[in-house]
Write a protein that holds these residues in place. Structure first.
Motif, PDB file in Angstrom:
ATOM      1  N   TYR A  68       0.820  -1.224   0.000  1.00  0.00           N
ATOM      2  CA  TYR A  68       0.000   0.000   0.000  1.00  0.00           C
ATOM      3  C   TYR A  68       0.850   1.269   0.000  1.00  0.00           C
ATOM      4  CZ  TYR A  68      -2.798  -3.695   2.223  1.00  0.00           C
ATOM      5  OH  TYR A  68      -3.395  -4.874   2.545  1.00  0.00           O
ATOM      6  N   PHE A  72      -0.303   5.139   1.051  1.00  0.00           N
ATOM      7  CA  PHE A  72       0.138   5.717   2.315  1.00  0.00           C
ATOM      8  C   PHE A  72       0.936   7.002   2.085  1.00  0.00           C
ATOM      9  CE2 PHE A  72       0.006   1.342   4.574  1.00  0.00           C
ATOM     10  CZ  PHE A  72      -1.365   1.474   4.709  1.00  0.00           C
ATOM     11  N   CYS A  90     -11.077   4.337  10.905  1.00  0.00           N
ATOM     12  CA  CYS A  90      -9.909   5.019  10.331  1.00  0.00           C
ATOM     13  C   CYS A  90      -8.694   4.920  11.235  1.00  0.00           C
ATOM     14  CB  CYS A  90     -10.233   6.476  10.045  1.00  0.00           C
ATOM     15  SG  CYS A  90     -11.468   6.679   8.744  1.00  0.00           S
ATOM     16  N   ALA A  92      -7.398   2.336  12.049  1.00  0.00           N
ATOM     17  CA  ALA A  92      -6.586   1.224  11.540  1.00  0.00           C
ATOM     18  C   ALA A  92      -5.379   1.714  10.744  1.00  0.00           C
ATOM     19  CB  ALA A  92      -7.450   0.323  10.657  1.00  0.00           C
ATOM     20  N   LEU A  93      -5.389   2.983  10.335  1.00  0.00           N
ATOM     21  CA  LEU A  93      -4.279   3.529   9.571  1.00  0.00           C
ATOM     22  C   LEU A  93      -3.145   4.026  10.458  1.00  0.00           C
ATOM     23  CD1 LEU A  93      -6.276   5.604   6.910  1.00  0.00           C
ATOM     24  CD2 LEU A  93      -5.224   3.349   6.619  1.00  0.00           C
ATOM     25  N   TYR A  96       0.340   2.405  10.460  1.00  0.00           N
ATOM     26  CA  TYR A  96       1.070   2.576   9.200  1.00  0.00           C
ATOM     27  C   TYR A  96       1.517   4.028   8.992  1.00  0.00           C
ATOM     28  CZ  TYR A  96      -1.152  -1.901   8.142  1.00  0.00           C
ATOM     29  OH  TYR A  96      -1.575  -3.192   8.185  1.00  0.00           O
ATOM     30  N   ASP A 117      -8.662  -7.820   8.682  1.00  0.00           N
ATOM     31  CA  ASP A 117      -7.835  -6.666   9.038  1.00  0.00           C
ATOM     32  C   ASP A 117      -7.482  -5.844   7.786  1.00  0.00           C
ATOM     33  OD1 ASP A 117      -6.186  -5.343  11.212  1.00  0.00           O
ATOM     34  OD2 ASP A 117      -4.643  -5.758   9.701  1.00  0.00           O
ATOM     35  N   ARG A 118      -7.185  -6.566   6.711  1.00  0.00           N
ATOM     36  CA  ARG A 118      -6.875  -5.867   5.466  1.00  0.00           C
ATOM     37  C   ARG A 118      -8.096  -5.117   4.948  1.00  0.00           C
ATOM     38  NH1 ARG A 118      -5.119  -9.274   0.212  1.00  0.00           N
ATOM     39  NH2 ARG A 118      -7.221 -10.048   0.581  1.00  0.00           N
ATOM     40  N   ARG A 120     -10.410  -3.825   6.716  1.00  0.00           N
ATOM     41  CA  ARG A 120     -10.598  -2.635   7.545  1.00  0.00           C
ATOM     42  C   ARG A 120      -9.677  -1.504   7.081  1.00  0.00           C
ATOM     43  NH1 ARG A 120     -10.578  -3.558  13.933  1.00  0.00           N
ATOM     44  NH2 ARG A 120      -8.367  -3.998  13.563  1.00  0.00           N
ATOM     45  N   VAL A 121      -8.442  -1.846   6.684  1.00  0.00           N
ATOM     46  CA  VAL A 121      -7.528  -0.823   6.150  1.00  0.00           C
ATOM     47  C   VAL A 121      -8.111  -0.222   4.875  1.00  0.00           C
ATOM     48  CG1 VAL A 121      -5.256  -0.433   5.132  1.00  0.00           C
ATOM     49  CG2 VAL A 121      -5.470  -1.813   7.206  1.00  0.00           C
ATOM     50  N   ALA A 124     -10.828   2.159   5.708  1.00  0.00           N
ATOM     51  CA  ALA A 124     -10.296   3.380   6.303  1.00  0.00           C
ATOM     52  C   ALA A 124      -9.760   4.326   5.231  1.00  0.00           C
ATOM     53  CB  ALA A 124      -9.191   3.029   7.305  1.00  0.00           C
TER      54      ALA A 124
END
Length: 1007
Positions: A68, A72, A90, A92-93, A96, A117-118, A120-121, A124
């Motif tokens: 990503y 990012f 959000c 979840a970011l 990173y 989990d992915r 959710r990213v 976000a």
């Protein structure tokens, strides 16, 4: 953004419609990044609170890309501008993006499933982008994206936020190759989402020329633009590097002399060389060997040929070939053929091969290609020379030239022979033979600079036999006259050749003499040309079997007779071709020969000295040489008949010439007719699209001055009738006036007549007088009075306005005596105009009658433009005639239909002054948002850079009226100023520099 106007508009339309997904595709260097940055930068405003409305991310060519990473990077740039009120997802970011931890919600608890989990990213990222408001997310170079980034972008593209544009750029890959679908698989737009797939293609030759001119400020000739396009593949990045390497000075040199400095001698741009080295460094040794083999072969080749040249077993090639394709070193260019994107990429790889290895590869290529069922002879010669085998190269190149000649590919044959004569010669006798062959073929080609220089060098070699020297010199003389426009030197060479050939090659000597008999060539009296013709004909009884020679001399005699207006000459010529198209001439029955004694023939043309050569020899199929002579004679007779006003017969010669030329396929013979056809279309009033046709002929015949002269003359006449004085003067100079000693005599006279009229329009009487005096000397010396037809009226106007009536009367009397009893219908009409001009001051009624009689003569030819001008003069110079106003209105309509803007405006001015309202030309309701005819006239002149006062003088309007027309034209076409107006109209009329127009409502013979 040269050549990208359509893509820019499409991109702006897509950005204005949200949500939207845009995919921009194109190869490396095609300009994807420049298109996005330069289009989106000024077009998309910054969002509230200073946040950027365009968010940029880039996929980088890393061995192990960060998951990503591009997205990012985009979000990291929002530091200090993250929207408030984001949902807990959000957070979840935050792991990173620690830089944004204070602006993001708290990190939510962990999920047991990695996929969840992915997801959710992904949610976000989408929510943050949605909260930004209207925005454009740009991710470039998607072909380098990792799978995670690709999946995230696919998630956004499947369901983009309502006010977001997702814009992705990537290199286009071949189907079946990883990356062919930038989002991992074929993408379908979701309902309610706008979609655009924008493919950036390489620039065409026109855009390449504009691009190079924009970088350097140097005008780029079409031939140079085509060469640059071929060399760079039209890829903007590569083109920019090449143009910078050339610099303005190098580009200007090649723009002025298309043959100066071959582009392949330029070094490969450093960045391109480094890019190719990087790609090769990632390949396995078998793949590198295939790339080296492809570079040596130069042209796209099959996998089998590549493997054989690389020294590999055929079964080992597919894996290495796939590796090369994935790396972008080679491209699939057809069924099982692979090659480089453009020659510079090939050159970069070729130069990376060590010299000893190159020689080995060239030897293998020579063996592999030589074993094919249909070996490529030209490439065999190339590989033989590069491998260092001089004897093999000499033999292969000679064979390749002969094969090309036999197939009718004269240009390739000439190029190969030029290479042979430019390099070392292991066989002196063979060098002489190749020089003779080159001299025969070069006369039929359009390119001539290198051939002429090589033949001159061969002639300077004192070891040549006299017979070979004479033939080479003859062909060189004809080439200089026909293509190079150096008639003085060409005639000197031809005269010397006639002497050298007289003893040993009487057939060629006769051809040389017949060529010297063409009156348009050189500055000699008519009797000189007739004497040369008599000498040529005196030799014919000695060679009864030389059918092609007899056809050439007979055709030249007919062309000479037609040129001087010999009664019955046109009918005799028509009879010749009536018989020549059937079995009577033998040209279609296959009984003709190229030469009874086996020697190569050299044709002797006619008309303006078009005296092309003939490659003879035993290999000629029966009838070819004679057909070629007849084809050339048709072109020359068309030219000669056109100058004397036998236009209908000229058209018959054209049709027969086209038929014969289609069988021979010689470009110069076709060019002869193409140039004359332009003048024929001008004369018969077929002006619609004539400007574009003339410019096409200029591009196709670049360097062949005889053909170019016709095109320049027609462009000058169109510009003169349209009121574009500066443009007209430039073309008249290029047609003949800049180098009168080397100009065709009839064309020079026609150009001089137009130049006199132009000088009078610009209120430059001294220039008009000087031109009249110059052309009078030439016409008197030539003693071919039919050629005075298009110059004489304007010559008399210049002399009469200067008070030199005696000169005018004397010339008119000579003109009348020189055409008395001759078949010269155009001169007969012109002579009536001359007599009308002389009578106008003392007997207006008689002058009027003479003008109107001349108009009838012109109309019968038919030549509508001079007929309309003579009618106008007749209606205006004498006492009022019944229905004169109505007839003058009819003349105005003729001018308007032709496109003679200045003449039509003059007539309308006269009608207004007389109180007779002309047909309305102002914008009517029916034109709506389109330009009315008057507005279009004004807009075209304004786009040329003329002031309102200059336009008013050309169109006989008041400056205030012109101002109103300009304002309406700007509004209707949506232009801010005259510069933009020129851009809008460029497709119809190329902008030209302004000049000092001095129109007026004087007598039409003067205006």
């Amino acid at each position: 953004m040269v050549g990208r106007a359509g893509q820019v508009r499409a991109l702006l339309d897509a950005v204005a419609s949200t949500p939207a997904v845009v995919l921009v595709e194109g190869e490396a260097g095609i300009g994807k990044t420049r298109l996005l940055r330069e289009t989106l930068g000024p077009a998309v405003p910054r969002a509230a609170r200073g946040r950027p409305a365009v968010l940029y991310g880039i996929c980088r060519p890393l061995r192990e890309p960060f998951p990503y990473g591009p997205l990012f990077d985009v979000l990291r740039a929002l530091r200090g501008h993250v929207p408030a009120g984001l949902s807990p997802v959000c957070g979840a970011l935050a792991p990173y993006l620690p830089e944004l931890s204070e602006e993001l919600p708290d990190v939510p608890g962990p999920l047991p499933d990695g996929a969840a989990d992915r997801h959710r990213v992904f949610r976000a990222v989408r929510e943050v982008l949605a909260a930004l408001g209207p925005a454009v997310l740009v991710v470039e170079d998607l072909h380098w994206a990792d799978d995670g980034t690709r999946d995230l972008l696919r998630f956004l593209a499947d369901d983009p936020p309502p006010r977001l544009v997702v814009l992705l750029s990537h290199r286009r890959a071949a189907p079946g190759v990883r990356g062919a679908h930038p989002l991992g698989r074929d993408y379908r737009t979701a309902p309610g989402v706008s979609s655009l797939r924008l493919l950036l293609e390489p620039l065409d030759a026109g855009a390449v020329g504009e691009f190079a001119a924009g970088l350097t400020g140097v005008d780029v000739a079409p031939s140079l633009a085509r060469a640059l396009c071929e060399r760079t593949g039209g890829v903007p990045y590569v083109l920019e590097e090449v143009v910078h390497a050339l610099g303005p000075a190098g580009l200007a040199e090649r723009a002025g002399r298309p043959g100066a400095g071959p582009l392949h001698a330029l070094p490969v741009p450093v960045l391109l060389r480094e890019a190719m080295e990087d790609r090769l460094a990632e390949l396995s040794p078998p793949a590198v060997a295939l790339a080296h083999a492809a570079a040596v072969l130069q042209v796209p080749s099959s996998a089998g040929v590549l493997a054989a040249v690389a020294g590999q077993e055929p079964g080992a090639a597919p894996g290495a070939l796939r590796e090369i394709l994935l790396a972008g070193v080679l491209l699939a260019s057809g069924d099982d053929t692979y090659g480089f994107r453009h020659p510079l990429a090939q050159q970069a790889v070729y130069e990376a091969v060590l010299p000893p290895d190159r020689s080995v590869l060239h030897r293998r290529a020579r063996e592999v290609l030589g074993a094919l069922d249909d070996p490529p002879h030209r490439r065999l010669a190339h590989h033989a020379r590069r491998s260092g085998d001089l004897g093999d190269w000499w033999r292969c190149a000679g064979e390749a030239a002969e094969v090309a000649r036999a197939r009718g590919d004269t240009a390739v044959a000439v190029e190969l022979l030029e290479e042979l004569l430019s390099g070392p010669a292991p066989d002196p006798a063979g060098r002489t033979w190749h020089a003779v062959r080159l001299s025969r073929l070069a006369v039929f080609g359009l390119a001539h600079q290198r051939s002429a220089a090589l033949l001159r060098r061969v002639l300077d070699d004192g070891t040549l036999e006299e017979a070979a020297r004479g033939e080479i010199r003859l062909n060189l003389g004809l080439l200089l006259n026909n293509q190079a426009g150096n008639q003085e030197q060409g005639r000197r060479d031809t005269e010397l050749a006639a002497t050298e050939l007289a003893r040993h090659r009487p057939a060629l000597a006769a051809r040389a003499m017949a060529g010297l008999a063409m009156p348009g060539w050189g500055d000699h009296p008519r009797t000189v040309y007739e004497a040369w013709m008599d000498r040529a004909e005196a030799l014919l009884p000695r060679m009864p079997g030389e059918r092609a020679l007899h056809a050439a001399v007979r055709g030249n005699r007919l062309s000479l007779r037609v040129s001087v207006g010999d009664p019955g000459a046109v009918d005799d010529a028509l009879s010749l071709f009536g018989a020549g198209t059937g079995t009577g001439s033998g040209t279609e029955s296959g009984t003709g020969t190229a030469g009874g004694d086996g020697e190569g023939g050299t044709g002797a043309g006619a008309g303006r000295g078009r005296t092309g050569g003939e490659g003879g020899g035993a290999a000629e199929r029966p009838g070819t040489a004679e057909r070629r002579e007849l084809a050339r004679t048709c072109g020359n007779l068309m030219d000669a008949a056109s100058w004397i006003g036998r236009d209908r017969e000229a058209e018959r010669f054209r049709r027969e010439g086209v038929r014969l030329i289609s069988q021979e396929g010689e470009p110069f013979l076709g060019g002869i007719i193409d140039g004359t056809v332009l003048r024929a279309e001008w004369h018969r009033g077929a002006w619609d699209g004539l400007d574009a046709r003339a410019r096409r002929v200029l591009r196709s015949a670049e360097g062949a001055t005889g053909i170019e002269a016709d095109a320049h003359l027609v462009l000058a006449l169109l510009a003169l009738a349209g009121g574009r004085w500066e443009e007209s003067g430039a073309h008249l100079g290029a047609a003949a006036l800049a180098d009168p000693a080397n100009a065709s005599a009839p064309l020079l006279a026609a150009a001089a007549g137009s130049a006199i009229r132009l000088a009078l329009l610009r209120d430059e009487p001294h220039d008009a007088l000087a031109e009249a005096d110059r052309i009078a000397v030439r016409l008197r010396r030539k003693d071919v009075w039919a050629w005075a037809a298009e110059a004489a009226p304007m010559m008399l106007v210049a002399w009469l306005r200067a008070g030199r009536r005696g000169d005018a009367e004397r010339f008119a009397a000579e003109f009348a005596a020189g055409t008395d009893g001759r078949d010269t219908p155009l001169a007969d009409a012109s002579l009536l105009v001359c007599r009308a001009l002389l009578a106008r001051a003392s007997d207006p009624a008689a002058a009027s009658a003479l003008f109107l009689e001349a108009a009838e003569r012109y109309g019968a030819l038919p030549r509508p433009y001079p007929a309309a001008r003579a009618t106008e003069a007749g209606l205006r110079c004498g006492p009022p005639l019944a229905g004169a106003g109505e007839r003058l209105a009819g003349v105005t309509e003729v001018y308007e239909r032709l496109g003679a803007t200045h003449d039509a405006a003059r007539c309308r001015s006269v009608l207004r002054a007389a109180g007779t309202a002309p047909a309305s030309r102002r914008g009517r309701r029916g034109y709506g948002s389109g330009l009315s005819p008057r507005e279009e006239e004004v807009a075209r002149l304004a786009s040329d850079g003329r002031t309102n006062r200059e336009i008013a003088e050309v169109l006989f309007l008041s400056p205030r009226t012109v101002e109103q027309h300009v304002a309406r034209a700007l509004r209707k076409v949506g232009a801010r100023d005259r510069s933009q107006l020129a851009d809008r109209l460029r497709g119809a009329v190329p902008p030209q520099p302004s000049d000092r127009s001095r129109g007026g409502a004087g007598p039409p013979g003067e205006r």
